[in-house]
Design an enzyme around this catalytic site. Structure first.
Site, PDB file in Angstrom:
ATOM      1  N   TYR A  18     -37.529 -24.660   1.953  1.00  0.00           N
ATOM      2  CA  TYR A  18     -37.094 -23.429   2.605  1.00  0.00           C
ATOM      3  C   TYR A  18     -36.336 -23.757   3.891  1.00  0.00           C
ATOM      4  O   TYR A  18     -35.254 -23.227   4.143  1.00  0.00           O
ATOM      5  CB  TYR A  18     -38.298 -22.529   2.899  1.00  0.00           C
ATOM      6  N   HIS A  22     -32.143 -23.340   4.823  1.00  0.00           N
ATOM      7  CA  HIS A  22     -31.663 -22.605   5.989  1.00  0.00           C
ATOM      8  C   HIS A  22     -30.929 -23.516   6.969  1.00  0.00           C
ATOM      9  O   HIS A  22     -29.996 -23.070   7.639  1.00  0.00           O
ATOM     10  CB  HIS A  22     -32.815 -21.851   6.654  1.00  0.00           C
ATOM     11  N   TYR A  41     -30.874 -13.932  14.744  1.00  0.00           N
ATOM     12  CA  TYR A  41     -31.753 -13.918  13.578  1.00  0.00           C
ATOM     13  C   TYR A  41     -32.532 -15.225  13.594  1.00  0.00           C
ATOM     14  O   TYR A  41     -31.942 -16.294  13.585  1.00  0.00           O
ATOM     15  CB  TYR A  41     -30.922 -13.799  12.301  1.00  0.00           C
ATOM     16  N   TRP A  76     -27.387 -15.427  -2.387  1.00  0.00           N
ATOM     17  CA  TRP A  76     -28.421 -16.100  -1.589  1.00  0.00           C
ATOM     18  C   TRP A  76     -29.802 -15.776  -2.135  1.00  0.00           C
ATOM     19  O   TRP A  76     -30.644 -16.658  -2.268  1.00  0.00           O
ATOM     20  CB  TRP A  76     -28.304 -15.700  -0.119  1.00  0.00           C
ATOM     21  N   TRP A  77     -30.058 -14.516  -2.458  1.00  0.00           N
ATOM     22  CA  TRP A  77     -31.352 -14.133  -3.034  1.00  0.00           C
ATOM     23  C   TRP A  77     -31.619 -14.917  -4.313  1.00  0.00           C
ATOM     24  O   TRP A  77     -32.728 -15.414  -4.508  1.00  0.00           O
ATOM     25  CB  TRP A  77     -31.391 -12.648  -3.339  1.00  0.00           C
TER      26      TRP A  77
END
Length: 103
Positions: A18, A22, A41, A76-77
């Protein structure tokens, strides 16, 4: 500026993956986030529970809500669906958090 917080879940054995994904955020994804009003963010991980805490500062709630409809966000999802809890459309299972204190 509007402040938002959300919690999500990453699979326990996918913490490093993860973070890696990112760290290598696609430039077009970053551009879309900024174009749709993200001023800031950040995502934090509780490694004991695999809970992700996202904190966002956005310009406009209505504009921000349109990110879900962009092709890059849906891509992206799909890319992230194998490492975190998702809905049938591959969007992350996310719970909005309520503000209770700010200094």
């Amino acid at each position: 500026m509007i402040k938002k917080a959300v919690k999500m879940k990453v699979y326990p054995d996918k913490h490093e993956e993860y973070k890696r994904r990112h760290d290598e955020l696609w430039p077009e994804m970053e551009q879309m986030l900024k174009e749709y009003g993200a001023l800031s963010y950040a995502i934090f991980l509780d490694p004991e529970t695999s809970t992700l805490f996202g904190y966002l500062e956005i310009q406009d709630e209505e504009r921000w809500s349109l990110t879900a409809q962009t092709a890059i966000n849906q891509k992206w999802w799909d890319y992230m669906a194998d490492i975190m809890e998702t809905n049938p459309d591959n969007s992350p299972v996310a719970t909005d958090l309520l503000p209770v204190f700010e200094l």
